[in-house]
Structures are given as structure tokens and as C-alpha cells.
Design a protein around this motif. Structure first.
Motif, PDB file in Angstrom:
ATOM      1  N   THR A  39       0.830  -1.200   0.000  1.00  0.00           N
ATOM      2  CA  THR A  39       0.000   0.000   0.000  1.00  0.00           C
ATOM      3  C   THR A  39       0.865   1.252   0.000  1.00  0.00           C
ATOM      4  OG1 THR A  39      -1.742  -1.174   1.171  1.00  0.00           O
ATOM      5  CG2 THR A  39      -1.832   1.223   1.248  1.00  0.00           C
ATOM      6  N   ALA A  57      -9.558   5.097 -12.642  1.00  0.00           N
ATOM      7  CA  ALA A  57      -9.584   5.827 -11.383  1.00  0.00           C
ATOM      8  C   ALA A  57     -10.598   5.179 -10.452  1.00  0.00           C
ATOM      9  CB  ALA A  57      -9.958   7.290 -11.634  1.00  0.00           C
ATOM     10  N   THR A  58     -10.339   5.252  -9.168  1.00  0.00           N
ATOM     11  CA  THR A  58     -11.274   4.702  -8.186  1.00  0.00           C
ATOM     12  C   THR A  58     -12.532   5.557  -8.183  1.00  0.00           C
ATOM     13  OG1 THR A  58      -9.386   4.033  -6.859  1.00  0.00           O
ATOM     14  CG2 THR A  58     -11.528   4.047  -5.771  1.00  0.00           C
ATOM     15  N   ALA A  60     -15.772   7.680  -7.076  1.00  0.00           N
ATOM     16  CA  ALA A  60     -15.900   8.611  -5.953  1.00  0.00           C
ATOM     17  C   ALA A  60     -16.587   7.967  -4.755  1.00  0.00           C
ATOM     18  CB  ALA A  60     -16.655   9.858  -6.393  1.00  0.00           C
ATOM     19  N   ASP A  61     -17.610   7.148  -4.976  1.00  0.00           N
ATOM     20  CA  ASP A  61     -18.314   6.548  -3.847  1.00  0.00           C
ATOM     21  C   ASP A  61     -17.424   5.564  -3.093  1.00  0.00           C
ATOM     22  OD1 ASP A  61     -18.361   4.860  -6.069  1.00  0.00           O
ATOM     23  OD2 ASP A  61     -20.257   3.922  -5.506  1.00  0.00           O
ATOM     24  N   ARG A  63     -14.101   5.862  -2.888  1.00  0.00           N
ATOM     25  CA  ARG A  63     -13.151   6.698  -2.148  1.00  0.00           C
ATOM     26  C   ARG A  63     -13.793   7.245  -0.883  1.00  0.00           C
ATOM     27  NH1 ARG A  63     -11.960   8.836  -7.359  1.00  0.00           N
ATOM     28  NH2 ARG A  63     -13.123  10.687  -6.802  1.00  0.00           N
ATOM     29  N   GLU A  64     -15.061   7.682  -0.978  1.00  0.00           N
ATOM     30  CA  GLU A  64     -15.765   8.215   0.191  1.00  0.00           C
ATOM     31  C   GLU A  64     -15.951   7.140   1.252  1.00  0.00           C
ATOM     32  OE1 GLU A  64     -19.402  10.008  -1.097  1.00  0.00           O
ATOM     33  OE2 GLU A  64     -18.368  11.388  -2.443  1.00  0.00           O
ATOM     34  N   ALA A  66     -14.068   4.506   1.742  1.00  0.00           N
ATOM     35  CA  ALA A  66     -12.760   4.215   2.331  1.00  0.00           C
ATOM     36  C   ALA A  66     -12.353   5.309   3.314  1.00  0.00           C
ATOM     37  CB  ALA A  66     -11.711   4.082   1.227  1.00  0.00           C
ATOM     38  N   THR A  67     -12.613   6.551   2.953  1.00  0.00           N
ATOM     39  CA  THR A  67     -12.292   7.658   3.851  1.00  0.00           C
ATOM     40  C   THR A  67     -13.112   7.560   5.126  1.00  0.00           C
ATOM     41  OG1 THR A  67     -11.729   9.069   1.979  1.00  0.00           O
ATOM     42  CG2 THR A  67     -12.233  10.174   4.053  1.00  0.00           C
ATOM     43  N   VAL A  77      -5.981   9.706   7.331  1.00  0.00           N
ATOM     44  CA  VAL A  77      -6.561   9.809   5.991  1.00  0.00           C
ATOM     45  C   VAL A  77      -5.761  10.845   5.232  1.00  0.00           C
ATOM     46  CG1 VAL A  77      -8.614  10.351   4.656  1.00  0.00           C
ATOM     47  CG2 VAL A  77      -8.839   9.240   6.875  1.00  0.00           C
ATOM     48  N   GLN A  79      -4.897  13.297   2.323  1.00  0.00           N
ATOM     49  CA  GLN A  79      -5.639  14.092   1.352  1.00  0.00           C
ATOM     50  C   GLN A  79      -4.911  14.017   0.016  1.00  0.00           C
ATOM     51  OE1 GLN A  79      -8.599  15.345   1.975  1.00  0.00           O
ATOM     52  NE2 GLN A  79      -8.430  14.539   4.045  1.00  0.00           N
ATOM     53  N   GLU A  82      -7.837  15.427  -6.317  1.00  0.00           N
ATOM     54  CA  GLU A  82      -8.793  14.767  -7.213  1.00  0.00           C
ATOM     55  C   GLU A  82      -8.208  14.706  -8.615  1.00  0.00           C
ATOM     56  OE1 GLU A  82     -11.882  13.464  -6.642  1.00  0.00           O
ATOM     57  OE2 GLU A  82     -11.467  13.733  -4.519  1.00  0.00           O
TER      58      GLU A  82
END
Length: 129
Positions: A39, A57-58, A60-61, A63-64, A66-67, A77, A79, A82
Motif C-alpha cells: 500500500t 480511477a477509483t 468517488a463513492d 473513495r468516500e 474508504a475515507t 486519511v 488528502q 482529485e
């Protein structure tokens, strides 16, 4: 069986269980260390923009989620800027010979009007799209 034998047997079983648990914990620790290293390497590669050009690309949902997961568990986390979604240019297919009103023509945005079954007048669809 006497109480001493039962207690000795119990201690032996607990000792064996602890040995198995420690062994499993060590194996999981090794696996997690390898995962963390991978990782870390992937994160460094992404920071350097060394990812492959054709990589997806991953979403957005994801990524959210995972965050949120990391935040809920008190984990760090990072930053990350984007990345713009890749724009795929598709050629617009048009008929070579079209008479006025016989076929829709793609407008400035490159979109054709939606095909519909209703009987409304779409004679001005060339202007709308």
C-alpha cells in the motif's frame, strides 16, 4: 480424575490454545506488514503520478467509503488531489446523405436527440441539440 489432573489438563489445553493463537497472530502480522508495504508503494507511485496511463480511477463513492472507514477507526486519511475523469472522445456517426428533416443532426455538443415513440413535433431538433 482428581482435581489436580483436571487442572493440569486444563492448563495444557489453554497453553496449546495460546500457542496456536500466537502463531496465527504472527502469521497475520506478517501478512499485514506485506500489505502495508504494498500500500505504501502504491501510494508513493500515485503521488509521483507514476500510475499507468490507462488505469481506471477509483470511483468517488468507493473513495468516500474508504475515507469514512478510516476516519471511523481513527486512522490517518491522506488528502490526495482529485484526478479529472478521463474523457473518451467518440466519433459522431452521421449519415452521409440526409435531407432536411429526415434524420437528426448532431448539435454542437455532439449529442443526437433522444429517440422517442410519442407523436410530438421534433422538426426543430436540429436547433435544440
Amino acid at each position: 480424575m482428581s482435581a489436580t489432573e483436571v487442572l493440569t489438563r486444563f492448563r495444557a489445553e489453554v497453553g496449546a490454545a495460546l500457542t496456536r493463537a500466537r502463531r496465527a497472530s504472527g502469521e497475520i502480522g506478517e501478512r499485514n506488514a506485506k500489505l502495508r508495504e504494498r500500500t505504501r508503494d502504491l501510494a508513493a507511485k500515485a503521488r509521483e503520478r507514476g500510475a499507468e496511463p490507462g488505469a481506471q480511477a477509483t470511483p468517488a463513492d468507493v473513495r468516500e467509503a474508504a475515507t469514512g472507514f478510516r476516519t471511523d477507526r481513527g486512522l490517518a486519511v491522506e488528502q490526495v488531489p482529485e484526478t479529472p475523469e478521463p474523457v473518451v472522445q467518440r466519433p459522431v456517426e452521421t449519415e452521409t446523405v440526409a435531407t432536411l428533416g429526415s434524420a437528426a443532426v448532431a448539435g454542437p455538443s455532439g449529442q443526437l436527440p433522444r429517440v422517442s415513440d410519442d407523436d410530438e413535433d421534433f422538426s426543430q431538433s436540429r436547433i435544440l441539440y
